[in-house]
Write an enzyme that holds these catalytic residues in place. Structure first.
Site, short mmCIF file in Angstrom:
data_model
loop_
_atom_site.label_atom_id
_atom_site.label_comp_id
_atom_site.label_asym_id
_atom_site.label_seq_id
_atom_site.Cartn_x
_atom_site.Cartn_y
_atom_site.Cartn_z
N ASP A 113 0.14 0.06 -1.76
CA ASP A 113 -1.22 0.52 -2.04
C ASP A 113 -2.09 0.45 -0.78
O ASP A 113 -3.26 0.82 -0.80
CB ASP A 113 -1.85 -0.22 -3.24
N SER A 114 -1.48 0.03 0.34
CA SER A 114 -2.13 0.15 1.65
C SER A 114 -2.47 1.61 1.92
O SER A 114 -3.30 1.93 2.77
CB SER A 114 -1.20 -0.37 2.75
N ASP A 155 4.32 -0.28 -5.26
CA ASP A 155 3.24 -1.21 -5.59
C ASP A 155 2.61 -0.90 -6.94
O ASP A 155 2.36 0.27 -7.25
CB ASP A 155 2.13 -1.11 -4.52
N LYS A 190 6.38 -3.82 -7.20
CA LYS A 190 5.85 -5.02 -6.52
C LYS A 190 4.50 -5.38 -7.15
O LYS A 190 3.63 -4.52 -7.30
CB LYS A 190 5.69 -4.77 -5.02
N GLU A 220 1.28 -8.21 -7.05
CA GLU A 220 0.59 -9.32 -6.39
C GLU A 220 0.27 -10.40 -7.41
O GLU A 220 -0.25 -10.09 -8.49
CB GLU A 220 -0.72 -8.84 -5.74
N GLU A 241 2.94 -12.61 2.53
CA GLU A 241 1.97 -12.01 3.47
C GLU A 241 0.97 -13.06 3.98
O GLU A 241 0.45 -13.88 3.21
CB GLU A 241 1.19 -10.88 2.78
O1 KIV Z 1 0.50 -2.15 0.33
C1 KIV Z 1 1.25 -2.49 1.26
O2 KIV Z 1 1.60 -1.70 2.13
C2 KIV Z 1 1.67 -3.88 1.29
C3 KIV Z 1 1.91 -4.49 2.63
C4 KIV Z 1 1.60 -5.92 2.62
C5 KIV Z 1 3.25 -4.27 3.16
O3 KIV Z 1 1.78 -4.50 0.28
#
Ligand code: KIV
Length: 264
Positions: free
Chosen positions: A43-44, A82, A111, A113, A180
């Site tokens: 989500d970057s 993400d 993924k 968080e 991270e």
């Molecule tokens: O969103 C992203 O690109 C990430 C980075 C920490 C790799 O989660």
């Protein structure tokens, strides 16, 4: 060209470093696929490509759109997508959204968080056959609430909590962990305390692998540069030079010359 599976990643732990990079479209996914073991649709993308100052704001639908493109470009790498902010506010919603991402994109893992507070969600996903990568330490989706992107685990209490999070997520069924923005010693300790592969970003050199956001690593994102980013290319200046050449040639009528023209 054999597709990389979770078993391959487990086999690499303690033997061979795992290389992960982000991608958001088929064009770049295809370029990275032969070199990276894992590709992350992070989500970057909201910051590096949408021009926002945080990762909050993307929808499940938008993540699916980008992940489908990446899956089209990537045939070999293990693909992680993400789960965007706000998509797991209850177990039921989390299952619905994550299973939708998993089914529609063909990714190998989602993924999420969060630490021990999301272990119930991780367990439910894992029991339903969804591959999960945990994301602990600095959690970018909390940047607004916490007033910025802050290194985590510098004090003993927080370090203990992050280590405990890692162990609980592994027990809940996470198959991978992203670490991270934590001190290197903590990155090493977590890596040695879990059987699942750890991928670090700003977590030192002892994690099982490394990930970078591609636009950071190749010098396209110029807003700021976190300490952990090494620029492997001066991408932004290469593009500036190229667009300058193109603009000059159009204005001076050098382009298109006859080799770029059709004849009758
Ligand atoms: O969103 C992203 O690109 C990430 C980075 C920490 C790799 O989660």
């Amino acid at each position: 060209m054999k597709k990389i599976t979770i078993s391959d990643l487990f086999a690499m732990k303690n033997k061979q470093k795992i290389v992960m990079i982000t991608a958001y479209d088929a064009l770049f996914a295809k370029l990275f696929d032969d070199y990276a073991d894992m590709i992350l649709v992070g989500d970057s993308l909201n910051m590096s490509f949408n021009g926002k100052n945080e990762t909050i704001g993307l929808s499940v639908k938008e993540m699916i759109y980008h992940a489908k493109a990446v899956r089209t470009g990537s045939k070999r790498a293990f693909l992680v997508v993400d789960v965007p902010f706000g998509a797991i506010y209850s177990k039921k919603v989390a299952l619905k959204n994550c299973i939708e991402i998993y089914k529609k994109t063909g990714c190998d893992a989602v993924k999420i968080e969060g630490g021990s507070e999301i272990k119930g969600i991780v367990k439910a996903l894992s029991q339903n056959g969804v591959g999960v990568m945990g994301h602990i330490g600095l959690k970018p989706q909390l940047s607004r609430k916490e007033g910025g992107f802050k290194v985590a685990g510098r004090d003993e209490e927080t370090a203990k909590k992050i280590l405990a999070d890692a162990i609980e997520l592994e027990l809940a069924g996470a198959g991978l962990l992203l670490l991270e923005g934590i001190p290197s010693e903590l990155g090493k300790k977590i890596t040695n305390s879990v059987k699942i592969p750890t991928i670090g970003i700003g977590a030192g050199s002892d994690t099982d692998g490394q990930v970078l956001v591609w636009s950071d690593a190749f010098g396209f994102f110029e807003e700021f540069k976190p300490k952990f980013v090494k620029r492997f290319l001066d991408g932004a200046n290469l593009i500036r030079n190229a667009i300058q050449d193109y603009a000059d040639e159009v204005r001076t009528k050098k382009f298109p010359s006859s080799e770029y023209e059709y004849t009758k």
